[in-house]
Design a protein around this motif. Sequence first.
Motif, PDB file in Angstrom:
ATOM      1  N   LEU A  39       0.833  -1.205   0.000  1.00  0.00           N
ATOM      2  CA  LEU A  39       0.000   0.000   0.000  1.00  0.00           C
ATOM      3  C   LEU A  39       0.867   1.255   0.000  1.00  0.00           C
ATOM      4  O   LEU A  39       0.504   2.268  -0.606  1.00  0.00           O
ATOM      5  CB  LEU A  39      -0.929  -0.002   1.212  1.00  0.00           C
ATOM      6  N   ASP A  40       2.012   1.194   0.698  1.00  0.00           N
ATOM      7  CA  ASP A  40       2.931   2.339   0.695  1.00  0.00           C
ATOM      8  C   ASP A  40       3.465   2.600  -0.708  1.00  0.00           C
ATOM      9  O   ASP A  40       3.574   3.752  -1.144  1.00  0.00           O
ATOM     10  CB  ASP A  40       4.093   2.088   1.663  1.00  0.00           C
ATOM     11  N   VAL A  41       3.812   1.503  -1.420  1.00  0.00           N
ATOM     12  CA  VAL A  41       4.296   1.643  -2.800  1.00  0.00           C
ATOM     13  C   VAL A  41       3.196   2.233  -3.679  1.00  0.00           C
ATOM     14  O   VAL A  41       3.443   3.135  -4.493  1.00  0.00           O
ATOM     15  CB  VAL A  41       4.756   0.275  -3.358  1.00  0.00           C
ATOM     16  N   LEU A  42       1.963   1.739  -3.519  1.00  0.00           N
ATOM     17  CA  LEU A  42       0.829   2.256  -4.290  1.00  0.00           C
ATOM     18  C   LEU A  42       0.622   3.742  -4.024  1.00  0.00           C
ATOM     19  O   LEU A  42       0.382   4.534  -4.948  1.00  0.00           O
ATOM     20  CB  LEU A  42      -0.436   1.468  -3.942  1.00  0.00           C
ATOM     21  N   MET A  43       0.719   4.132  -2.757  1.00  0.00           N
ATOM     22  CA  MET A  43       0.544   5.540  -2.403  1.00  0.00           C
ATOM     23  C   MET A  43       1.646   6.403  -3.024  1.00  0.00           C
ATOM     24  O   MET A  43       1.380   7.490  -3.547  1.00  0.00           O
ATOM     25  CB  MET A  43       0.548   5.699  -0.883  1.00  0.00           C
ATOM     26  N   ASN A  44       2.880   5.908  -3.018  1.00  0.00           N
ATOM     27  CA  ASN A  44       3.984   6.668  -3.614  1.00  0.00           C
ATOM     28  C   ASN A  44       3.803   6.832  -5.118  1.00  0.00           C
ATOM     29  O   ASN A  44       4.063   7.904  -5.679  1.00  0.00           O
ATOM     30  CB  ASN A  44       5.321   5.976  -3.321  1.00  0.00           C
ATOM     31  N   LEU A  45       3.358   5.758  -5.784  1.00  0.00           N
ATOM     32  CA  LEU A  45       3.126   5.831  -7.226  1.00  0.00           C
ATOM     33  C   LEU A  45       2.003   6.822  -7.539  1.00  0.00           C
ATOM     34  O   LEU A  45       2.093   7.612  -8.481  1.00  0.00           O
ATOM     35  CB  LEU A  45       2.776   4.443  -7.780  1.00  0.00           C
ATOM     36  N   PHE A  46       0.933   6.777  -6.737  1.00  0.00           N
ATOM     37  CA  PHE A  46      -0.162   7.708  -6.972  1.00  0.00           C
ATOM     38  C   PHE A  46       0.280   9.145  -6.696  1.00  0.00           C
ATOM     39  O   PHE A  46      -0.163  10.080  -7.367  1.00  0.00           O
ATOM     40  CB  PHE A  46      -1.377   7.369  -6.106  1.00  0.00           C
ATOM     41  N   SER A  47       1.147   9.314  -5.729  1.00  0.00           N
ATOM     42  CA  SER A  47       1.662  10.652  -5.430  1.00  0.00           C
ATOM     43  C   SER A  47       2.367  11.238  -6.651  1.00  0.00           C
ATOM     44  O   SER A  47       2.201  12.417  -6.984  1.00  0.00           O
ATOM     45  CB  SER A  47       2.633  10.587  -4.246  1.00  0.00           C
ATOM     46  N   GLU A  48       3.162  10.398  -7.317  1.00  0.00           N
ATOM     47  CA  GLU A  48       3.844  10.862  -8.530  1.00  0.00           C
ATOM     48  C   GLU A  48       2.825  11.196  -9.619  1.00  0.00           C
ATOM     49  O   GLU A  48       2.975  12.170 -10.362  1.00  0.00           O
ATOM     50  CB  GLU A  48       4.813   9.774  -9.022  1.00  0.00           C
ATOM     51  N   LEU A  49       1.776  10.378  -9.732  1.00  0.00           N
ATOM     52  CA  LEU A  49       0.724  10.621 -10.717  1.00  0.00           C
ATOM     53  C   LEU A  49       0.019  11.948 -10.438  1.00  0.00           C
ATOM     54  O   LEU A  49      -0.314  12.705 -11.363  1.00  0.00           O
ATOM     55  CB  LEU A  49      -0.284   9.465 -10.693  1.00  0.00           C
ATOM     56  N   LEU A  50      -0.218  12.243  -9.161  1.00  0.00           N
ATOM     57  CA  LEU A  50      -0.884  13.492  -8.786  1.00  0.00           C
ATOM     58  C   LEU A  50      -0.032  14.697  -9.169  1.00  0.00           C
ATOM     59  O   LEU A  50      -0.543  15.709  -9.668  1.00  0.00           O
ATOM     60  CB  LEU A  50      -1.161  13.498  -7.280  1.00  0.00           C
ATOM     61  N   ILE A  51       1.281  14.586  -8.971  1.00  0.00           N
ATOM     62  CA  ILE A  51       2.187  15.680  -9.341  1.00  0.00           C
ATOM     63  C   ILE A  51       2.150  15.909 -10.856  1.00  0.00           C
ATOM     64  O   ILE A  51       2.079  17.048 -11.337  1.00  0.00           O
ATOM     65  CB  ILE A  51       3.626  15.356  -8.871  1.00  0.00           C
ATOM     66  N   ASP A  52       2.169  14.805 -11.626  1.00  0.00           N
ATOM     67  CA  ASP A  52       2.113  14.926 -13.090  1.00  0.00           C
ATOM     68  C   ASP A  52       0.768  15.495 -13.546  1.00  0.00           C
ATOM     69  O   ASP A  52       0.701  16.236 -14.534  1.00  0.00           O
ATOM     70  CB  ASP A  52       2.349  13.552 -13.741  1.00  0.00           C
ATOM     71  N   ARG A  53      -0.324  15.145 -12.850  1.00  0.00           N
ATOM     72  CA  ARG A  53      -1.640  15.662 -13.213  1.00  0.00           C
ATOM     73  C   ARG A  53      -1.685  17.180 -13.075  1.00  0.00           C
ATOM     74  O   ARG A  53      -2.189  17.893 -13.946  1.00  0.00           O
ATOM     75  CB  ARG A  53      -2.720  15.026 -12.326  1.00  0.00           C
ATOM     76  N   VAL A  54      -1.157  17.659 -11.958  1.00  0.00           N
ATOM     77  CA  VAL A  54      -1.127  19.108 -11.738  1.00  0.00           C
ATOM     78  C   VAL A  54      -0.283  19.793 -12.812  1.00  0.00           C
ATOM     79  O   VAL A  54      -0.633  20.868 -13.323  1.00  0.00           O
ATOM     80  CB  VAL A  54      -0.588  19.424 -10.324  1.00  0.00           C
ATOM     81  N   ARG A  55       0.818  19.154 -13.188  1.00  0.00           N
ATOM     82  CA  ARG A  55       1.686  19.709 -14.236  1.00  0.00           C
ATOM     83  C   ARG A  55       0.952  19.761 -15.577  1.00  0.00           C
ATOM     84  O   ARG A  55       1.009  20.761 -16.302  1.00  0.00           O
ATOM     85  CB  ARG A  55       2.940  18.837 -14.339  1.00  0.00           C
ATOM     86  N   LEU A  56       0.222  18.683 -15.908  1.00  0.00           N
ATOM     87  CA  LEU A  56      -0.539  18.643 -17.157  1.00  0.00           C
ATOM     88  C   LEU A  56      -1.624  19.714 -17.184  1.00  0.00           C
ATOM     89  O   LEU A  56      -1.880  20.345 -18.217  1.00  0.00           O
ATOM     90  CB  LEU A  56      -1.171  17.260 -17.338  1.00  0.00           C
ATOM     91  N   GLU A  57      -2.301  19.912 -16.057  1.00  0.00           N
ATOM     92  CA  GLU A  57      -3.342  20.938 -15.988  1.00  0.00           C
ATOM     93  C   GLU A  57      -2.763  22.322 -16.265  1.00  0.00           C
ATOM     94  O   GLU A  57      -3.372  23.152 -16.945  1.00  0.00           O
ATOM     95  CB  GLU A  57      -4.017  20.902 -14.615  1.00  0.00           C
ATOM     96  N   GLN A  58      -1.556  22.556 -15.738  1.00  0.00           N
ATOM     97  CA  GLN A  58      -0.917  23.856 -15.958  1.00  0.00           C
ATOM     98  C   GLN A  58      -0.523  24.028 -17.427  1.00  0.00           C
ATOM     99  O   GLN A  58      -0.741  25.092 -18.030  1.00  0.00           O
ATOM    100  CB  GLN A  58       0.317  23.987 -15.059  1.00  0.00           C
ATOM    101  N   LEU A  59       0.028  22.975 -18.035  1.00  0.00           N
ATOM    102  CA  LEU A  59       0.429  23.039 -19.446  1.00  0.00           C
ATOM    103  C   LEU A  59      -0.784  23.227 -20.355  1.00  0.00           C
ATOM    104  O   LEU A  59      -0.742  23.988 -21.334  1.00  0.00           O
ATOM    105  CB  LEU A  59       1.189  21.762 -19.835  1.00  0.00           C
ATOM    106  N   ALA A  60      -1.891  22.512 -20.035  1.00  0.00           N
ATOM    107  CA  ALA A  60      -3.099  22.614 -20.847  1.00  0.00           C
ATOM    108  C   ALA A  60      -3.658  24.033 -20.821  1.00  0.00           C
ATOM    109  O   ALA A  60      -4.159  24.544 -21.836  1.00  0.00           O
ATOM    110  CB  ALA A  60      -4.149  21.617 -20.355  1.00  0.00           C
TER     111      ALA A  60
END
Length: 687
Positions: free
Chosen positions: A316-337
């Motif tokens: 679950l810790d690994v899953l949370m870390n992976l999702f954390s990275e996904l959340l950071i990329d999502r915010v970046r994509l929203e800014q680029l869009a």
Amino acid sequence: MDMNQYLSMFIDESNDHLQSLNESMMGLEANPEDLSIVQVIFRSAHTLKGMAATMGFEDLASLTHQMENVLDLVRNNKLRMQDFIFDTLFKSLDALESMVQDITGGGEGKADVSAIVASLQAIVRGEIPSAAGAAPAAAEAPAAQTPVYLDEFQYSVLEQSIQEGHQVMYLDVALRKDCQLKAVRAYMVFDLLERSGEIVKSFPSVQDIEQEKFDTGFSLYYITQKEAAEIQAMVLNVSEIEKVTAVALDAETLHQMAVAPAAATAEAPAQPKAEEKPAAAAPAAAQAPAKDESAKATPARTGAPSRTIRVDIERLDVLMNLFSELLIDRVRLEQLASEVQNTDLTETVEHMGRVSGDLQNIVMKLRMVPVDNVFNRFPRMIRDLAKSLDKKIDLVITGAETELDRTVIDEIGDPLVHLLRNAVDHGVEPVQDRLAAGKSETGTIQLRAFHSGNHVFIEIEDDGAGIDPKKILKSAIKKGILTQEQAAGYSDEKARQLLFAPGFSTAEVISDISGRGVGLDVVKSKINSLGGNVTIYSTLGKGTNFSVQLPLTLSIIAAMLVRMGSEKYAIPLSSIVETSIIKHSQIKTIHGNKMVEFRGSHIPLVSLSKIFAIADYDESTEEETEIVVVRKGDRMIALAVQDFIGQSEIVIKNLGKYLPEIQGISGATILGDGQVALIIDPNAFFK
């Protein structure tokens, strides 16, 4: 599947069965005639025995078999439950838990349980001692030959003291055989020791020593700054002391002494060798019925397949870390869009945002665990403490289904243990005192959990004598914590907060349960480290409430992003009261401190730019300053910032072990533009 996976299954299911056995035994003690509960206990014990035998843990299987013999007589109406049988079965459960803990640590689950087995066999033979004749043989043995058993909390206190550089000792004190006033001499020794340190555990208990229920000696664990030879010489100066042995303990020696079962004797008999464990043993498959039992003795459910699976917390810790990275990329994509202004890209990113939001909720819920996972061990603990103190106490639990992040759950257990011990020992009065005060002889301790906003509150409330602020101030003056003049300016609420001062205690007599000045300061620091706080409410004569506030999760939080110069910071929304803009004319200087008016009172103004040495921003040069008002308990302060960026969900990243601890910073996060923003810890600015 290899043997290690079978072992992991065995440990998990054994702990489940032991918890179920403890809860069912508590239910049976309240309703001794309810044979349906006995049936549940018998089946759970039988299942545990089969699992242990299959895995080759013969000592564990053997003790469980002896318990089965007693339970079989009870369920067939050949034996009636009574106090001695309950006490023996509870001791058996403690020994089984000790064995499973040993197996969890890589051991073979061996323990000397000969005394418990002898008691179980005596019960089967009908040799049950009367209350008058049930004095334990251990109390008649010389203290030097009787091991002092420590519970989990006492052991953790001693272990932490060793880590912090204190001296932890094991003392054996022998009185002269012609000593006339044994209890008085023992009190003199205890009083002498308390002046130079803290007594954590004694054998016999303090109550037994006060009533002279011991032979000519006693033993104890002791925390001090003095050397063993000096302590030994001090105690020998007390009249009618025959001999004193003081042994300094390190962590390894403490562990070896503390893990011995309570009933163990000095010379343990040799243990039989366990048979070789079969390579293809699956404990769960052969013992499936245990999953259908409940601690409330409800009928077994049939035909309903299990809809749950066990998942390693590391996954679950690994899953949370992976999702954390996904959340950071999502915010970046929203800014680029938003910069590109492409309709198809914007719609795709918006859809991705909705999906990832749903995914975030699922991931967060996977980590959420009911507080019942912590609460379920407390009824048994309260039962044992109340019995040892000769008190009558009802523990009422509400909100056990309230969920918290697994990380918080793992850390909150020990602080709650101490607060409950404190309520039993200091909060609820003895029976005679309650009756004299016009109360019922049975005290009540409320343990409740509930959600409020982005927090979970856990409250421990007793209907005891309450906390006397005058008594606290008197003790603080006596200990040199406050002067008479300082104490005169303390409100009742401020006086109660002194209970969290290191080493502070108002206890007039020493106790094996609490009141040694060890604990409440540790409780507060642990809760603060989790991003929470603890508050005391008390009414003299009516009772006390310890309210613990905790964050729902420690991984992803909602925060207000602010800018100061070229740097960005995040402030947790859970701490923010409101934001505002003030003019410099509104800032006042009182006793050398900058203050601003807020809702009819003045609160401190803290300059973050000066604390963090921000070179390209100074609020004193601006005509107006934007502030963030943050709260800690009932106190508030204003933080000066340059601009508000907006609210955002951020992923908390630890600063790691290589950086020194930074005052006022609890971690960092990565923003959508890739920039790192430090996360401000508002609690640090209240000191």
